[in-house]
Write a protein that holds these residues in place. Structure first.
Motif, mmCIF file in Angstrom:
data_model
loop_
_atom_site.group_PDB
_atom_site.id
_atom_site.type_symbol
_atom_site.label_atom_id
_atom_site.label_comp_id
_atom_site.label_asym_id
_atom_site.label_seq_id
_atom_site.Cartn_x
_atom_site.Cartn_y
_atom_site.Cartn_z
ATOM 1 N N LEU A 5 48.398 42.510 34.648
ATOM 2 C CA LEU A 5 48.258 41.670 35.844
ATOM 3 C C LEU A 5 48.125 40.224 35.413
ATOM 4 C CD1 LEU A 5 45.838 43.420 38.370
ATOM 5 C CD2 LEU A 5 48.313 43.283 38.432
ATOM 6 N N LYS A 31 40.992 48.280 33.300
ATOM 7 C CA LYS A 31 40.359 46.968 33.177
ATOM 8 C C LYS A 31 39.748 46.870 31.791
ATOM 9 C CE LYS A 31 36.669 44.300 35.349
ATOM 10 N NZ LYS A 31 36.033 44.064 36.644
ATOM 11 N N PRO A 56 36.821 53.036 43.663
ATOM 12 C CA PRO A 56 37.745 53.885 42.909
ATOM 13 C C PRO A 56 36.986 54.560 41.751
ATOM 14 C CG PRO A 56 38.631 51.652 43.215
ATOM 15 C CD PRO A 56 37.202 51.617 43.655
ATOM 16 N N GLN A 59 36.715 40.607 45.999
ATOM 17 C CA GLN A 59 36.214 41.824 45.334
ATOM 18 C C GLN A 59 36.266 43.032 46.273
ATOM 19 O OE1 GLN A 59 35.763 41.109 42.247
ATOM 20 N NE2 GLN A 59 33.903 39.974 41.836
ATOM 21 N N ILE A 61 44.753 51.834 37.051
ATOM 22 C CA ILE A 61 44.549 50.466 36.578
ATOM 23 C C ILE A 61 43.488 50.506 35.473
ATOM 24 C CG2 ILE A 61 42.933 49.950 38.481
ATOM 25 C CD1 ILE A 61 43.992 47.011 38.343
ATOM 26 N N ILE A 108 35.246 46.623 44.601
ATOM 27 C CA ILE A 108 35.573 46.726 43.172
ATOM 28 C C ILE A 108 34.764 45.690 42.391
ATOM 29 C CG2 ILE A 108 37.921 47.620 43.498
ATOM 30 C CD1 ILE A 108 38.870 44.680 42.875
ATOM 31 N N ASP A 109 34.858 45.813 41.067
ATOM 32 C CA ASP A 109 34.309 44.787 40.167
ATOM 33 C C ASP A 109 32.793 44.624 40.307
ATOM 34 O OD1 ASP A 109 34.101 42.811 38.333
ATOM 35 O OD2 ASP A 109 35.328 41.342 39.383
ATOM 36 N N GLU A 145 30.649 44.196 38.111
ATOM 37 C CA GLU A 145 30.129 43.596 36.883
ATOM 38 C C GLU A 145 28.966 42.639 37.130
ATOM 39 O OE1 GLU A 145 32.232 41.625 33.147
ATOM 40 O OE2 GLU A 145 33.483 41.746 34.907
ATOM 41 N N GLN A 193 41.863 35.914 35.940
ATOM 42 C CA GLN A 193 40.781 36.875 35.807
ATOM 43 C C GLN A 193 39.895 36.526 34.636
ATOM 44 O OE1 GLN A 193 43.415 40.634 35.979
ATOM 45 N NE2 GLN A 193 41.315 41.326 36.090
ATOM 46 N N SER A 194 38.653 36.999 34.710
ATOM 47 C CA SER A 194 37.772 36.819 33.561
ATOM 48 C C SER A 194 37.944 37.979 32.592
ATOM 49 C CB SER A 194 36.328 36.697 34.021
ATOM 50 O OG SER A 194 36.039 37.695 34.973
ATOM 51 N N ASN A 195 38.669 39.025 33.024
ATOM 52 C CA ASN A 195 38.992 40.156 32.155
ATOM 53 C C ASN A 195 40.507 40.326 32.158
ATOM 54 O OD1 ASN A 195 36.212 41.118 31.561
ATOM 55 N ND2 ASN A 195 36.139 41.232 33.783
ATOM 56 N N PRO A 200 41.734 54.853 39.498
ATOM 57 C CA PRO A 200 42.929 54.980 40.346
ATOM 58 C C PRO A 200 43.315 53.602 40.880
ATOM 59 C CG PRO A 200 41.215 56.522 41.023
ATOM 60 C CD PRO A 200 40.592 55.617 40.013
ATOM 61 N N PHE A 201 44.606 53.331 40.905
ATOM 62 C CA PHE A 201 45.113 52.074 41.461
ATOM 63 C C PHE A 201 45.350 52.277 42.947
ATOM 64 C CE2 PHE A 201 48.759 49.177 42.358
ATOM 65 C CZ PHE A 201 48.105 47.981 42.089
ATOM 66 N N LEU A 202 44.755 51.438 43.759
ATOM 67 C CA LEU A 202 44.936 51.551 45.217
ATOM 68 C C LEU A 202 46.255 50.852 45.557
ATOM 69 C CD1 LEU A 202 41.260 50.791 46.338
ATOM 70 C CD2 LEU A 202 42.323 53.006 45.858
#
Ligand SMILES: Nc1ncnc2c1ncn2[C@@H]1O[C@H](COP(=O)(O)OP(=O)(O)O)[C@@H](O)[C@H]1O
Ligand SMILES: [Mg+2]
Length: 490
Positions: free
Chosen positions: A184, A202, A230, A366, A200, A377-378, A380, A188-190, A254-256
């Motif tokens: 992707l 990460k 997910p 997010q 997906i 998501i995310d 963190e 992003q920070s990742n 899983p990728f949405l």
């Protein structure tokens, strides 16, 4: 083997760190990485060369020393010393570091190794070591190489240890083989890789010992039977010498497919003048459901007078620090302090506030709308804050305040941020709070003074962030600061 065919899982080995081989490998890569790292979006010391590199682990996921055309894949964990002086500050930016880089940040690197680079990988080039085990070979960002991405997935399909790395899977993971991967390109920070529109991966870039809350909370919510996240399919970690807890390195989920994030949906609603209140309300419901599940799954606490007084004091300290760097904040300091005093006052009057694990960095970017249902998501948290703080129980109102600020940002980002956009934000904010209460959360408007305090704290953080990184956006949180200060004065 052709470029597109899935690679075989090849024998791999670890180059033990601290051995002459590990030292020689790092020495041969140090100069190249020191030049390359500052250009990476995920490198915290933006624009500044790293102070020094220490190799924490090196694992060959695919042999790098062969002479054939087969690419090698090298996994590295490196500690980067405090960065040197800034090379190119952003125009008009105030000095300082909002990203929390400091002594010894640890980074995860995945490097491809080939005798020479084909043209389609030219942009991924890191450098060619002049000596050491990779002498004369082209070293490059492995995630740009579709062939290596497919191999990485093969590795995730096979649970078990490999050197310092440990690969884990959820029961019945059923990860398909040979899925094509694409990196992707989002800011992003990742780094995230989408596999065949079904999964997906990460990959965390700046890592520290202790389970990453993104994995911890996603697993906990999945165990609770939650459907707003997910569920992790597979993940991998490293056990590093001298640390008691593993370092989380990556999560496959899983990728949405076909989902859209809340930020883009909000902007589209503003542009096309379509309704977003229902979406905002549903988002409130989703947030409340996630909070309820997190409170069931993980430790909770209660903030009483001493903790509330401390929270207020910390908010004031953050305000002072921000005002020292951003003069525009100074005229509002007295009113904003009064806002924070309300938190201490709540405690002094015998009030309490429940604390639990929260998302920690909740905003419209997010949340994903997939088949008419919101997922979060995310998990963190704010990567700039220390892991121990991010993993501690906190008031849910922090997440609510984060989302409210996000509606404001969306309205300000619209090409006509006038009264209509402001009304849009107000309606969304109300609908979100309503949904949150309807979804089983404590009504955020029950204590508007507490909500205002956490919103103000967030806006102060944004002011400092924008002043340092995106001065052109500073007007967005400053407008909120003025509004919040006026409310406090009233
Ligand atoms: N499960 C998923 N399904 C679809 N898209 C996803 C999924 N997870 C992440 N994404 C996309 O990847 C982007 C970055 O993911 P995120 O976990 O927020 O990473 P970061 O920590 O780098 O912000 C998201 O904004 C979203 O567009
Ligand atoms: Mg994110």
């Amino acid at each position: 083997m052709s470029e597109s065919s899935p690679p075989r899982t090849a024998p791999s080995r670890t180059r033990p760190v601290g051995t002459p081989a590990g030292g020689v490998l790092l020495r041969s890569l140090t100069g190249l990485l020191a030049r390359w790292l500052p250009s990476r979006r995920w490198y915290a010391g933006k624009g500044r060369p790293p102070g020094g590199l220490t190799l924490l682990s090196a694992t060959e996921l695919l042999p790098c020393g062969t002479t054939g055309p087969q690419p090698g894949l090298l996994h590295l964990l490196v500690r980067v010393g405090p960065p040197g002086p800034r090379i190119a500050p952003a125009p008009g930016a105030v000095p300082g570091d909002a990203d929390g880089e400091g002594d010894g940040d640890c980074y995860q690197l995945l490097l491809g190794v080939r005798p020479s680079l084909p043209p389609h990988l030219a942009d991924a080039f890191v450098g060619t070591p002049a000596d050491g085990p990779l002498r004369g070979r082209a070293v490059y960002e492995a995630l740009e190489d579709p062939r290596l991405l497919t191999l990485l997935l093969e590795r995730l399909r096979a649970p078990g240890a490999l050197g310092a790395l440990r690969f884990e899977q959820a029961p019945g993971a059923g990860i398909p083989s040979g899925l094509p991967g694409r990196l992707l390109s989002a800011e992003q920070s990742n780094s995230s890789v989408v596999y065949g529109n079904s999964h997906i991966l990460k990959l965390f870039r700046r890592v520290s010992p202790g389970i990453n809350p993104d994995l911890e909370l996603s697993l906990a919510l999945t165990e609770e039977g939650g459907t707003r996240v997910p569920p992790p399919t597979a993940w991998f970690e490293a056990d590093l010498p001298g640390t008691s807890e593993p370092v989380t390195l990556g999560i496959l989920q899983p990728f949405l497919d076909g989902s859209r994030d809340g930020w883009h949906l909000a902007l589209s609603s503003l542009q096309h003048r379509t309704d977003f209140e229902l979406c905002a309300r549903d988002l409130g419901v989703a947030t409340a459901e996630v909070h309820t599940a997190l409170a069931r799954a993980l430790p909770t606490g209660v903030l009483r007078r001493p903790q509330l007084e401390q929270a207020a004091a910390e908010m004031s300290q953050r305000l002072d620090a921000a005002a020292a760097a951003v003069p525009a904040l100074r005229p509002h300091r007295a009113e904003l302090r009064r806002t924070f005093d309300a938190v201490a006052e709540h405690g002094r009057r015998g009030g309490r506030l429940a604390a639990q694990r929260i998302h920690g960095d909740l905003h419209l970017g997010q949340v994903l709308l997939h088949e008419n249902r919101w997922s979060l998501i995310d998990f963190e948290g704010e990567p700039a804050r220390p892991l121990a703080e991010r993993r501690s129980p906190q008031p849910t109102i922090r997440d609510v305040a984060g989302m409210l600020r996000s509606f404001d940002y969306a309205a300000a980002q619209h090409r006509d941020p006038g009264p209509r956009a402001q009304r849009w934000a107000r309606l969304c904010r109300d609908a979100y709070c309503r949904g949150y209460a309807e979804g089983g959360g404590r009504d955020p408007l029950e204590h508007p003074e507490l909500l205002r305090a956490w919103e103000t704290d967030k806006a102060v953080y944004e002011v400092l962030y924008e002043a340092r990184h995106r001065p052109a956006w500073l007007h967005v949180p400053m407008a909120a600061i003025r509004r919040l200060a006026e409310e406090a004065a009233a």
